[in-house]
Design an enzyme around this catalytic site. Structure first.
Site, short mmCIF file in Angstrom:
data_model
loop_
_atom_site.label_atom_id
_atom_site.label_comp_id
_atom_site.label_asym_id
_atom_site.label_seq_id
_atom_site.Cartn_x
_atom_site.Cartn_y
_atom_site.Cartn_z
N GLU A 203 6.82 63.58 20.20
CA GLU A 203 6.36 63.71 18.81
C GLU A 203 5.91 65.14 18.51
O GLU A 203 6.20 65.67 17.43
CB GLU A 203 5.22 62.73 18.54
N GLU B 237 3.12 56.89 27.26
CA GLU B 237 2.43 57.38 26.07
C GLU B 237 2.32 58.90 26.07
O GLU B 237 2.46 59.54 25.03
CB GLU B 237 1.04 56.75 25.94
#
Length: 153
Positions: free
Chosen positions: A109, A102
């Site tokens: 991102e 994550e």
């Protein structure tokens, strides 16, 4: 661009070419000064950067917060459940793996969004691949927990 011929002898460069080559490989002054040089001080600085990364991910990414709290619950369950040490180690490893993936997905991102917020097929691929990696890590975590709990059924 000149093709490389592995059979040729390496070219000897004069002092100007060597200086240009050296300066191309050295980091810029800001990056070099921000990192520190070597030794213990560099470890302290790197630890600070890591803590900044955790804080930023927790503050700005709901998905990271969700994975953190999921794993807090799962790690508490690992402590309370009467699993063997090997099973506990496997479950803890899978929990940390989901957190690591994550964090990497969040970094991908952020890089994509920093480059451009415009819709682009390559940006979509980058984000979707990061999401797929996180899906796989959470799927692995689920499968391992189901396998661990199956001994009680």
């Amino acid at each position: 661009m000149t093709p490389i011929n592995l059979e040729d002898k390496p070219a000897s460069h004069g002092p100007i070419e060597q200086a240009a080559h050296h300066s191309a490989l050295t980091p810029d002054s800001f990056a070099e000064s921000a990192k520190g040089k070597t030794g213990f001080y560099r470890i302290i600085k790197a630890t600070g950067y890591s803590l900044d990364g955790f804080k930023a991910a927790y503050k700005f990414e709901a998905a990271f917060r969700q994975v953190v709290w999921l794993n807090v619950v799962l790690l508490a369950a690992v402590i309370l459940m009467p699993f063997t040490l090997g099973i506990k180690m496997t479950l803890v490893l899978a929990s940390f793996l989901s957190l690591i993936v994550e964090l990497l997905n969040t970094g991908i991102e952020a890089c994509v969004d920093h480059t451009s917020t415009a819709k682009h097929p390559l940006a979509k691929i980058a984000k979707d691949v990061g999401s797929a990696a996180q899906f796989l890590s959470l799927f692995l975590l689920s499968v391992l927990w189901l396998m661990a709990l199956s001994v009680f059924l």
